[in-house]
Design a protein around this motif. Structure first.
Motif, PDB file in Angstrom:
ATOM      1  N   ARG A  82       0.828  -1.204   0.000  1.00 55.88           N
ATOM      2  CA  ARG A  82       0.000   0.000   0.000  1.00 55.88           C
ATOM      3  C   ARG A  82       0.869   1.262   0.000  1.00 55.88           C
ATOM      4  O   ARG A  82       0.612   2.211  -0.734  1.00 55.88           O
ATOM      5  N   GLU A 129       0.912   4.204  -2.595  1.00 55.19           N
ATOM      6  CA  GLU A 129       0.516   5.553  -2.166  1.00 55.19           C
ATOM      7  C   GLU A 129       1.650   6.564  -2.308  1.00 55.19           C
ATOM      8  O   GLU A 129       1.414   7.736  -2.532  1.00 55.19           O
ATOM      9  N   ASP A 150       1.201  10.271  11.221  1.00 53.22           N
ATOM     10  CA  ASP A 150      -0.008  10.092  12.049  1.00 53.22           C
ATOM     11  C   ASP A 150      -0.286   8.602  12.239  1.00 53.22           C
ATOM     12  O   ASP A 150      -0.622   8.144  13.333  1.00 53.22           O
ATOM     13  N   GLU A 151      -0.101   7.850  11.175  1.00 55.34           N
ATOM     14  CA  GLU A 151      -0.343   6.412  11.233  1.00 55.34           C
ATOM     15  C   GLU A 151       0.647   5.726  12.186  1.00 55.34           C
ATOM     16  O   GLU A 151       0.266   4.856  12.971  1.00 55.34           O
ATOM     17  N   ILE A 155      -0.255   6.408  15.793  1.00 57.29           N
ATOM     18  CA  ILE A 155      -1.426   5.621  16.221  1.00 57.29           C
ATOM     19  C   ILE A 155      -1.057   4.144  16.379  1.00 57.29           C
ATOM     20  O   ILE A 155      -1.507   3.483  17.309  1.00 57.29           O
ATOM     21  N   GLN A 156      -0.215   3.657  15.482  1.00 57.97           N
ATOM     22  CA  GLN A 156       0.235   2.265  15.618  1.00 57.97           C
ATOM     23  C   GLN A 156       0.911   2.040  16.969  1.00 57.97           C
ATOM     24  O   GLN A 156       0.683   1.033  17.629  1.00 57.97           O
ATOM     25  N   VAL A 186      -1.668   1.860  19.756  1.00 57.48           N
ATOM     26  CA  VAL A 186      -2.502   0.660  19.840  1.00 57.48           C
ATOM     27  C   VAL A 186      -1.665  -0.608  20.081  1.00 57.48           C
ATOM     28  O   VAL A 186      -2.186  -1.710  20.011  1.00 57.48           O
ATOM     29  N   GLY A 187      -0.367  -0.417  20.355  1.00 55.45           N
ATOM     30  CA  GLY A 187       0.426  -1.562  20.797  1.00 55.45           C
ATOM     31  C   GLY A 187       1.298  -2.213  19.739  1.00 55.45           C
ATOM     32  O   GLY A 187       1.671  -3.374  19.891  1.00 55.45           O
ATOM     33  N   TYR A 189       7.291  -3.994  14.062  1.00 58.96           N
ATOM     34  CA  TYR A 189       6.101  -3.952  13.210  1.00 58.96           C
ATOM     35  C   TYR A 189       6.016  -2.615  12.465  1.00 58.96           C
ATOM     36  O   TYR A 189       5.655  -2.563  11.292  1.00 58.96           O
ATOM     37  N   PHE A 209      -8.739  10.011  22.307  1.00 54.79           N
ATOM     38  CA  PHE A 209      -8.254  11.387  22.418  1.00 54.79           C
ATOM     39  C   PHE A 209      -9.339  12.376  21.993  1.00 54.79           C
ATOM     40  O   PHE A 209     -10.250  12.039  21.230  1.00 54.79           O
ATOM     41  N   LYS A 251      -7.673  11.247  16.656  1.00 49.62           N
ATOM     42  CA  LYS A 251      -6.480  10.563  16.117  1.00 49.62           C
ATOM     43  C   LYS A 251      -6.858   9.403  15.184  1.00 49.62           C
ATOM     44  O   LYS A 251      -6.455   8.255  15.380  1.00 49.62           O
ATOM     45  N   LEU A 252      -7.616   9.749  14.159  1.00 54.69           N
ATOM     46  CA  LEU A 252      -7.939   8.758  13.122  1.00 54.69           C
ATOM     47  C   LEU A 252      -7.057   9.038  11.906  1.00 54.69           C
ATOM     48  O   LEU A 252      -6.625  10.172  11.699  1.00 54.69           O
ATOM     49  N   ILE A 253      -6.804   7.998  11.136  1.00 59.02           N
ATOM     50  CA  ILE A 253      -5.977   8.179   9.933  1.00 59.02           C
ATOM     51  C   ILE A 253      -6.916   8.552   8.786  1.00 59.02           C
ATOM     52  O   ILE A 253      -7.770   7.745   8.397  1.00 59.02           O
ATOM     53  N   PRO A 254      -6.803   9.766   8.261  1.00 56.22           N
ATOM     54  CA  PRO A 254      -7.781  10.227   7.265  1.00 56.22           C
ATOM     55  C   PRO A 254      -7.806   9.407   5.977  1.00 56.22           C
ATOM     56  O   PRO A 254      -8.838   9.318   5.322  1.00 56.22           O
ATOM     57  N   ARG A 255      -6.664   8.796   5.605  1.00 54.44           N
ATOM     58  CA  ARG A 255      -6.604   8.035   4.340  1.00 54.44           C
ATOM     59  C   ARG A 255      -7.159   6.629   4.485  1.00 54.44           C
ATOM     60  O   ARG A 255      -7.293   5.913   3.505  1.00 54.44           O
ATOM     61  N   ARG A 256      -7.438   6.228   5.708  1.00 50.18           N
ATOM     62  CA  ARG A 256      -7.932   4.863   5.940  1.00 50.18           C
ATOM     63  C   ARG A 256      -9.426   4.888   6.224  1.00 50.18           C
ATOM     64  O   ARG A 256      -9.934   5.827   6.851  1.00 50.18           O
ATOM     65  N   GLU A 281     -10.660   0.170   8.517  1.00 48.10           N
ATOM     66  CA  GLU A 281      -9.191   0.059   8.607  1.00 48.10           C
ATOM     67  C   GLU A 281      -8.668   0.746   9.854  1.00 48.10           C
ATOM     68  O   GLU A 281      -7.719   0.265  10.489  1.00 48.10           O
ATOM     69  N   LEU A 290      -6.832  -1.508  12.892  1.00 49.83           N
ATOM     70  CA  LEU A 290      -5.407  -1.305  13.158  1.00 49.83           C
ATOM     71  C   LEU A 290      -4.978  -1.930  14.488  1.00 49.83           C
ATOM     72  O   LEU A 290      -3.906  -2.547  14.585  1.00 49.83           O
ATOM     73  N   ALA A 291      -5.842  -1.779  15.499  1.00 53.35           N
ATOM     74  CA  ALA A 291      -5.508  -2.310  16.828  1.00 53.35           C
ATOM     75  C   ALA A 291      -5.413  -3.836  16.801  1.00 53.35           C
ATOM     76  O   ALA A 291      -4.726  -4.426  17.644  1.00 53.35           O
ATOM     77  N   ARG A 350     -12.234   1.747  17.991  1.00 51.51           N
ATOM     78  CA  ARG A 350     -10.839   1.292  17.882  1.00 51.51           C
ATOM     79  C   ARG A 350     -10.266   0.958  19.266  1.00 51.51           C
ATOM     80  O   ARG A 350      -9.503   0.006  19.425  1.00 51.51           O
TER      81      ARG A 350
END
Lengths: 297, 219
Positions: free
Chosen positions: A13, A17, A201-202, A205-206, A209-210, A215, B84, B88-93, B97, B101-102, B149
């Motif tokens: 991806r 992208e 940002d991704e 967040i990753q 979420v652990g 990874y 939050f 804190k969301l990923i706009p492209r997903r 998705e 993610l979690a 999430r």
């Protein structure tokens, strides 16, 4: 449960992208490898050339003018018995003059005017041993030198000079290679950093979420592998095209001059180039991600 | 579930938290409140390992997270949902998705992720919205995606930092109702907020902070 399928999917991806930035990274790697490939091709061909000269050593031993012809034949026959010698040919003064006249037409009238005996008679020796070292050749040549054969010429001085030139070229190539790789690493790192930054940002967040560090980093490393392989493939294609278009035009000239074939890089060198490309991509990805984390912390 | 012993956090000369002792029981719903700069966000950041305490002991699920290496923090976060104010969301997903993610980071197979995502979307009232992008949703819907999430991997603790701060009254109530429902299923919930109205409407224990000290509701 395995994270690998997710990592591979995210790699694919991200490659799509960030197609432009990934292409730029691959192109930079490709350009660096192409430069290295051109240098290596030149090096391989020069090495082959020297190797050809060394494996087909011709020695000219010139007679002193006072040595009678019968003695010359005797010396020829003695030399022919030497196990190192593949072939000996006696060249008389007249034959030498005739050969030179045939090669350089302008010299013919001068030689005719000067008469016979201007050029010395010689024994043209072809040595059998391709494995003879420089030192062994020197010793052998010194061994046949005598009052009757005062001058022995086998172009060693020229070969020595060429070998020195090759050594210098290798050192220069190694230095330039390192410079090219460092420059490419720098530019590719900055390009990959932009990809990492685009996905900051991704990544954040990753982490929340652990996700493990591995990874998060793994997709960038896989991207580095792809960039390296694509870059290497491009470089090899470019190299092949250069070899075909540019070098083959010179091939006939090279063959005529030195008897050497014009070579492309051997498979092990191509594999090394691909490996260097992959290492460059992966290394740049590692540096870029670490830099990103350091700045984000 | 959560125990803090003499926890302090300093930024240079500035004290953000000062000698805090508290205990939150398993399955409890707790508000963390106080004026701006009181230490609410600092407390939540300490609890999910974003920052480290200057001193003190912090037990979460019996593990002293103050002693956890940064490479081990993922273990803590996999058992914790975090929400939050800015979603804190990923706009492209897509919604799915973002929520998935979690589960992806712990290696859950795709089919299983699909089922779990569908289930939590039902809980937060967004069934059928899985293919939409976050920016096409309202603020309240985006926060519900963030809640989904946070709970998709069944964490034992949910931390919410001003989860209703960007939402209007009705949307804020919707989000609080979801958090309450999550709590009723046995999840420990800590909500940092300064919205007195919400705290009145959904009454739970309140930990009140003032200038980095726990002034009410402890330990």
């Amino acid at each position: 449960m395995s994270t690998l399928p997710h990592i591979l999917r995210r790699t694919r991806r991200s490659l799509l992208e960030n197609a432009y930035l990934n292409s730029v990274a691959a192109a930079i790697i490709g350009a660096a490898l192409l430069m290295m490939g051109v240098y290596l091709t030149v090096q391989v061909n020069l090495n082959a050339l020297v190797s050809t000269w060394n494996s087909d050593v011709h020695v000219s031993a010139y007679f002193a003018p006072e040595v009678p012809e019968s003695r010359r034949f005797l010396l020829r026959d003695e030399l022919a018995k030497d196990p190192q010698v593949a072939q000996v040919r006696y060249v008389s003064e007249a034959e030498a003059a005739a050969w030179l006249s045939s090669q350089v037409e302008e010299v013919a009238p001068v030689l005719a005017e000067l008469g016979p005996g201007v050029l010395p008679a010689s024994l043209e020796v072809t040595l059998r041993s391709a494995e003879m070292s420089e030192a062994e050749l020197n010793t052998w040549a010194a061994g046949i030198q005598s009052a009757e054969l005062p001058e022995v010429d086998y172009g060693q001085e020229w070969i020595d000079r060429f070998n020195s030139f090759l050594s210098m070229l290798k050192a220069l190539g190694a230095g330039l290679g390192v410079l090219i790789l460092v420059a490419a690493l720098f530019v590719v790192t900055n390009t990959i950093y932009l990809i990492v930054y685009n996905r900051r940002d991704e990544l954040e967040i990753q982490k929340l979420v652990g996700a493990t560090h591995g990874y998060i980093v793994a997709p960038f490393l896989f991207e580095g592998v792809v960039q390296g392989l694509v870059g290497a493939a491009g470089a090899m294609g470019g190299l092949w095209a250069l070899h075909q278009i540019l070098f083959t035009r010179l091939a006939a000239q090279f063959q005529m001059g030195a008897g050497a074939e014009l070579l492309f890089l051997p498979p092990e060198m191509l594999a090394t180039l691909a490996l260097v490309g992959v290492l460059l991509g992966v290394g740049a990805a590692l540096v870029a991600v670490q830099r990103f984390w350091a700045q984000a912390a | 579930m959560i125990r803090l012993y003499h926890v302090s956090k300093r930024y240079g000369d500035q004290s953000a938290l000062n000698d805090v002792n508290l205990h939150v029981a398993k399955g409890e719903f707790v508000y963390v409140t106080g004026p701006s700069g009181a230490g609410k966000t600092t407390l939540l950041k300490l609890l999910h390992g974003a920052i480290r305490p200057t001193s003190g002991k912090m037990l979460v699920g019996g593990i002293d997270i103050a002693k956890m290496g940064s490479a081990e923090l993922y273990q803590l976060r996999r058992n914790m949902g975090i929400i939050f104010q800015d979603f804190k969301l990923i706009p492209r997903r897509t919604v799915a998705e973002n929520i998935g993610l979690a589960l992806e980071v712990i290696g859950t197979p795709r089919e299983q992720i699909g089922r779990r995502v569908a289930a939590v979307l039902s809980i937060v009232g967004l069934r059928g919205r899985q293919d939409e992008l976050p920016l096409t949703l309202s603020g309240g819907e985006q926060q519900r995606v963030a809640v989904a999430r946070a709970i998709v991997n069944d964490p034992s603790i949910v931390l919410a930092d001003e989860p209703t701060g960007n939402l209007d009254g009705a949307m804020a109530i919707e989000v609080m109702e979801i958090l309450q429902a999550i709590n009723l299923r046995g999840t420990t919930v800590l909500v940092a907020t300064h919205d007195a109205g919400l705290m009145q409407r959904f009454p739970f224990r309140v930990l009140r902070f003032r200038a980095g000290r726990l002034s009410e509701g402890g330990p």
